[in-house]
Design an enzyme around this catalytic site. Structure first.
Site, PDB file in Angstrom:
ATOM      1  N   ALA A 145      29.632  92.382  26.604  1.00 24.23           N
ATOM      2  CA  ALA A 145      28.942  93.576  26.104  1.00 24.23           C
ATOM      3  C   ALA A 145      27.652  93.190  25.365  1.00 24.23           C
ATOM      4  O   ALA A 145      27.212  92.043  25.392  1.00 24.23           O
ATOM      5  CB  ALA A 145      29.876  94.377  25.216  1.00 24.23           C
ATOM      6  N   HIS A 146      27.046  94.173  24.685  1.00 24.54           N
ATOM      7  CA  HIS A 146      25.738  94.002  24.054  1.00 24.54           C
ATOM      8  C   HIS A 146      25.786  93.046  22.865  1.00 24.54           C
ATOM      9  O   HIS A 146      26.772  92.950  22.145  1.00 24.54           O
ATOM     10  CB  HIS A 146      25.208  95.365  23.584  1.00 24.54           C
ATOM     11  CG  HIS A 146      26.075  95.995  22.522  1.00 24.54           C
ATOM     12  ND1 HIS A 146      25.873  95.782  21.182  1.00 24.54           N
ATOM     13  CD2 HIS A 146      27.155  96.808  22.629  1.00 24.54           C
ATOM     14  CE1 HIS A 146      26.775  96.453  20.485  1.00 24.54           C
ATOM     15  NE2 HIS A 146      27.572  97.079  21.346  1.00 24.54           N
ATOM     16  N   HIS A 147      24.693  92.312  22.679  1.00 27.65           N
ATOM     17  CA  HIS A 147      24.479  91.443  21.516  1.00 27.65           C
ATOM     18  C   HIS A 147      25.588  90.410  21.321  1.00 27.65           C
ATOM     19  O   HIS A 147      25.917  90.039  20.193  1.00 27.65           O
ATOM     20  CB  HIS A 147      24.316  92.281  20.238  1.00 27.65           C
ATOM     21  CG  HIS A 147      23.106  93.166  20.259  1.00 27.65           C
ATOM     22  ND1 HIS A 147      23.161  94.469  20.734  1.00 27.65           N
ATOM     23  CD2 HIS A 147      21.825  92.936  19.898  1.00 27.65           C
ATOM     24  CE1 HIS A 147      21.955  95.009  20.643  1.00 27.65           C
ATOM     25  NE2 HIS A 147      21.131  94.105  20.155  1.00 27.65           N
ATOM     26  N   VAL A 148      26.149  89.944  22.403  1.00 31.72           N
ATOM     27  CA  VAL A 148      27.146  88.875  22.352  1.00 31.72           C
ATOM     28  C   VAL A 148      26.430  87.520  22.382  1.00 31.72           C
ATOM     29  O   VAL A 148      25.434  87.352  23.089  1.00 31.72           O
ATOM     30  CB  VAL A 148      28.121  88.987  23.540  1.00 31.72           C
ATOM     31  CG1 VAL A 148      28.993  87.738  23.668  1.00 31.72           C
ATOM     32  CG2 VAL A 148      28.997  90.231  23.387  1.00 31.72           C
ATOM     33  N   SER A 165      28.635  92.426  19.875  1.00 27.72           N
ATOM     34  CA  SER A 165      28.355  91.514  18.760  1.00 27.72           C
ATOM     35  C   SER A 165      29.437  90.459  18.552  1.00 27.72           C
ATOM     36  O   SER A 165      29.628  89.957  17.445  1.00 27.72           O
ATOM     37  CB  SER A 165      28.143  92.315  17.470  1.00 27.72           C
ATOM     38  OG  SER A 165      27.064  93.214  17.612  1.00 27.72           O
TER      39      SER A 165
END
Length: 234
Positions: A145-148, A165
């Site tokens: 997912a986002h900002h991993v 995250s």
């Protein structure tokens, strides 16, 4: 050697998957498998019709050729770590020599970044502003997912889901179908068992599984890999 891939290390499953996807991505048909240990006897089919497989002892391979393109022939995180440091220390095969293989049936966001040696199987997703390090493997149906943030040598197994995250540190392995919740950190060299649901940070160098995920024991393979690298790089 445009259609040749130099493969470091060997496993039946690794070579069969790698050769198929390298052919689909880059039209490669010639595979030079270079080993620093004796090759085990095959236990399952891996040689595709129309492909050429050649086997070399590392001491006999012409690493000096400037056009060599390299990838790992195994996908276990601790073995990728070992192989990289062996070939970098002994033959100066650095990160920049590693080809990235991204299957066309997977999606990588334009804002995501990844290092050399990235390997992504079909039906996987890397979402917005995620950052992946060197030698990361995403197997079929993995979701990032986002900002991993994913460190070097990490392996994410089929169907695993990493929420927003999340941080996966160097050398960690995420098991089949595991779910890592938002803002969780998985420590260096830790293994998350198949089907686990991780709601809290996991320290480095351990094996953990369950729902909720709990630390079970030390990850001896990771600790042994570190000690082995330290011995031959001193």
């Amino acid at each position: 050697m445009k259609n040749t891939l130099t493969v470091l290390g060997y496993s039946d499953s690794g070579i069969s998957t790698l050769s198929e996807i390298a052919n689909e991505c880059c039209d490669m048909t010639d595979f030079h498998i270079v080993m620093n240990v004796k090759r085990p006897e095959p236990v399952r089919p891996y040689e595709w019709p129309g492909f050429s497989f050649s086997y070399f002892d590392d001491k006999d391979y012409p690493f000096f050729q400037s056009d060599i393109q390299v990838h790992f022939g195994v996908f276990d995180a601790h073995i990728k770590y070992l192989l990289y440091h062996w070939f970098e220390h002994n033959y100066s095969i650095g990160e920049d020599r590693f080809l990235s293989l991204i299957h066309p049936q997977s999606y990588v966001s334009r804002s995501a970044t990844y290092g050399c040696g990235f390997f992504i199987e079909p039906m996987s997703v890397v979402s917005t502003f995620s950052k992946l390090g060197f030698g990361v493997t995403l197997k079929r149906g993995a979701l990032v997912a986002h900002h991993v943030t994913i460190g070097d040598f990490v392996t994410i197994n089929p169907g695993a889901h990493l929420a927003g995250s999340v941080t996966i540190e160097t050398g960690a392995t995420i098991g089949l179908g595991a779910v890592i919740n938002n803002h969780v950190t998985i420590g260096k060299g830790s293994v998350i068992g198949a089907g686990s649901v991780v709601t809290k940070d996991i320290p480095e160098g351990v094996i953990a599984f369950g729902n909720p995920c709990r630390v079970i024991r030390e990850n001896e393979r990771w600790h042994n890999a570190i000690q082995t690298v330290q011995k031959f790089t001193l």
